[in-house]
Design an enzyme around this catalytic site. Structure first.
Site, mmCIF file in Angstrom:
data_model
loop_
_atom_site.group_PDB
_atom_site.id
_atom_site.type_symbol
_atom_site.label_atom_id
_atom_site.label_comp_id
_atom_site.label_asym_id
_atom_site.label_seq_id
_atom_site.Cartn_x
_atom_site.Cartn_y
_atom_site.Cartn_z
ATOM 1 N N THR A 56 118.262 139.490 62.394
ATOM 2 C CA THR A 56 117.028 139.738 61.646
ATOM 3 C C THR A 56 115.822 139.147 62.375
ATOM 4 O O THR A 56 114.781 139.790 62.505
ATOM 5 C CB THR A 56 117.165 139.151 60.229
ATOM 6 O OG1 THR A 56 118.164 139.905 59.536
ATOM 7 C CG2 THR A 56 115.870 139.221 59.458
ATOM 8 N N GLN A 163 125.017 147.516 65.100
ATOM 9 C CA GLN A 163 126.288 148.138 64.712
ATOM 10 C C GLN A 163 127.130 148.568 65.902
ATOM 11 O O GLN A 163 128.353 148.569 65.829
ATOM 12 C CB GLN A 163 126.014 149.364 63.825
ATOM 13 C CG GLN A 163 125.442 149.006 62.468
ATOM 14 C CD GLN A 163 126.373 148.121 61.672
ATOM 15 O OE1 GLN A 163 127.584 148.288 61.689
ATOM 16 N NE2 GLN A 163 125.798 147.147 60.968
ATOM 17 N N CYS A 306 123.939 149.665 40.896
ATOM 18 C CA CYS A 306 124.444 148.573 40.061
ATOM 19 C C CYS A 306 124.988 147.420 40.898
ATOM 20 O O CYS A 306 125.231 146.338 40.385
ATOM 21 C CB CYS A 306 125.530 149.098 39.125
ATOM 22 S SG CYS A 306 126.838 149.962 39.999
#
Lengths: 444, 444
Positions: A56, A163, A306
């Site tokens: 990050t 990735q 959710c």
């Protein structure tokens, strides 16, 4: 390998590499060797690569530095809509400072169209960003072709390679590249940022003399050594392991739709990472399904609303326009046994069926309003609006419409996705007093 | 303790704490427990403390966030002149963005005067910074009194507590606090930032949902767990170990001037950290002395210009106005044996004498210009200008002057410091065609 290297360099590499005493010199040698090993794996010069404190931080530093370095050219940034959140956050920060950002969309597989990406390049474009492969669905991006277009336009391309780095270097004429050690089985706390020689770069914010002025703070040498050692180790077996994992994810991609009804496997079936497979199950609550699978010993992720702290579906699934409810992301780390995949395929159908059974109970509140059936799913969370739509679609005549009133954000994504999956027509979204009305026409 | 905790949590705490599966939940529990332990040691609420990727990141984030949070009040920042470089760099970045910075000076012991610090507070002061103790000379700062003055003025005080946290919490009414785990024997890659409830804070740059939006990127939980465990462990023995180390550093402070001629021990003799002692040796090249001591098995640091990558003396020694040449900083980690200190005191005199002997050779080029003796030390690096001055001072009559021409930056600090040590009068600095002329009057 990472663990062994970490342990060894906790003893040998704890000192400050800028010091003159022997422990400092030893730390400097370890740091230099790790940089050379990492640069070789990435395919760059050692002096083009700095270690950061995370992937990050590498992205935030890389984006901000490249934008600042080309400030005179302009303040336009291009990203794909499916980048990792660190890239999107860097774009938002750029907007907050007065810059502009174009987010290039993707197709249903999650890939950008190189021509569309090239079309976003402008005279004032300071930087373009594109991931090498998507972190949620595994789809590989056409980095080489986009890099060509960027090169032709004189715009640097930053590739978030987090990735794909375990599997090999990123080909093509990229200008900046970022990665994250814990994504290749290395330790947390190490990212890497590559800035090719000749790329204009002006580090932002407070800097110090460490890591070429691009990553301030005491170097975490034990973790850096472990990161470099583990990258070499995974690369040594990458070709063989990629083939093996690709077979296992192929098995999941093929078997899940056969074993579980109403499932959409997402992402490109061919141009994809070896170890990630993602699918979404209609009429399933992602969080409950995750807990069911967890109980059975499987740790999977989900892009369902959710399961996120913000209660919104994954921005990747949203950009792809695919179903987000009941979303399951299976990541197979190197070494995953085939038997474990088979056991997952045994467990999954029962887990999905169990969740569906629990959710099947509530009877939808319906009313006929003019010539349209209205389903009131206000206050109901994903996947209930879609479940209620599915229950009533058979009760209207072919050509008739159902209006689903819903205020859960996921419905905006999942009702069109359901229509796509079931061959029904999604007419569109209409404003409503509360939430929105999603109109569906029965076509079969 | 740190190593054990790191190893254990490499196995238990590798997962993403924002995930719902069991490894994620376990990682979350470890992170929460580490936060509680660290908060208890610091003396704050757990929700006031976030973990960053280094002490430097904690300082950069804390300074930028506090300044942004009080942007409406003004853009004035106060720091002491002897802060850690991370604080000074944050101040420089603030200036580059249009802010103003006051750097409060220190006395010869390295301490700020609380009244002088309070005098720097203005109506537009957004933030004040003061270290708890100095990292190069060990002098403790009057944090409580400065915090009172800041509180009275309604200005938040950020305390860089990196040096003192192993020994105890920072008392007083500070608003923000930073620390660094590797300074207390924890692992690299972990800093902490405390922002008291009620303190205005607006995180700058790209953020994510981790660590209250104040430290973006995947949490390094194994290192965080090790950091918290090691802080508890050092604190458990802090009182006893502080007394023991203080006795050892007292021994060095007392014996070095007796064993080595022309030495200045710097820093406050009483209000100081237990384990740091710093002294400077006239007529000594710091880098050569460090290598001599290294050969004898002692790893010490130095603030001499010749030992820094920028070839300028330490900003701390400069702000104190003390000698920077032949500077030696001895840090005794907890557990240092008394016998090691005694062996250091045995080795040091010979090491210094050896370096002085090597440097003693060059005969100074002198000329009489009007009524003043001129020493041409142009092109000569520290400590040669001072050596040449010392060689000729006896050749001018009492009341006569020596002009030293020098272009090494360290001379500006070391010639006045030499005068102070030897009871000679430093008249001042004059412009010269190359470098500067430093004028010294013989008074005895």
């Amino acid at each position: 390998m990472a663990r062994q290297a970490l342990l060894a360099s906790l003893d040998e590499g704890w000192a400050d590499p800028s010091r003159l005493y022997r422990e400092g010199r030893r730390a400097r040698m370890l740091l230099d060797a790790a940089r050379e090993a990492a640069a070789e794996a990435v395919g760059c010069r050692p002096d083009e690569l700095v270690f950061t404190s995370s992937g990050t931080h590498a992205v935030h530093t890389g984006v901000a530095g490249a934008l600042a370095g080309r400030r005179r050219v302009g303040r336009h940034l291009i990203v794909s809509a499916v980048e990792h959140s660190s890239v999107l956050h860097a774009g938002e920060a750029h907007e907050a400072e007065g810059g502009t950002v174009t987010r290039v969309g993707v197709d249903r597989t999650g890939a950008v169209d190189p021509a569309a990406y090239a079309g976003a390049l402008r005279a004032d474009t300071a930087l373009a960003c594109l991931q090498s492969a998507n972190h949620e669905v595994g789809t590989e991006q056409p980095v080489e072709r986009v890099a060509e277009a960027c090169r032709a336009a004189g715009v640097p391309l930053l590739v978030d390679a987090a990735q794909s780095l375990p599997w090999g270097p990123v080909p093509g004429g990229w200008s900046l590249l970022t990665g994250s050690a814990h994504k290749w089985g290395g330790p947390s706390g190490v990212g890497l940022l590559v800035v090719r020689k000749g790329v204009r770069f002006a580090a932002r914010g407070p800097a110090d003399e460490r890591e070429s002025g691009r990553a301030a703070g005491f170097e975490n040498i034990p973790a850096i050594v472990a990161a470099a050692a583990s990258l070499r180790a995974v690369r040594a077996e990458a070709a063989q392991e990629a083939a093996r994992l690709r077979e296992l994810t192929d098995r999941i991609r093929a078997r899940v739709p056969a074993l579980v009804p109403d499932v959409e496997v997402v992402g490109d079936p061919e141009r994809r990472l070896p170890g990630i497979v993602t699918f979404s199950c209609l009429y399933v609550d992602g969080e409950t399904l995750l807990h069911e699978l967890d109980r059975a010993g499987f740790s999977v992720s989900s892009g369902s609303s959710c399961t996120s702290s913000t209660l919104t579906p994954s921005h990747v699934l949203r950009a792809m326009g695919v179903l987000s409810e009941g979303n399951v992301r299976v990541s197979l780390p190197p070494g995953t046994a085939a038997a474990e995949v088979d056991r997952f395929l045994e467990v999954l159908p029962g887990a999905v069926a169990g969740v569906r059974e629990k959710l099947g109970a509530p009877a939808p509140v319906t009313a006929v309003e003019g010539d349209a059936l209205v389903v009131d799913a206000l206050g109901k969370l994903c996947p209930l609006p879609v479940i209620e739509l599915a229950k009533v679609i058979g009760t209207v005549p072919v050509g008739g419409t159902v209006r689903v009133l819903a205020d859960d954000e996921a419905a905006q994504l999942d009702i069109p996705a359901w229509c796509e999956m079931r061959g029904q027509e999604y007419v569109g979204e209409e404003a409503a007093e509360r939430g929105a009305a999603y109109v569906v026409r029965r076509t079969r």
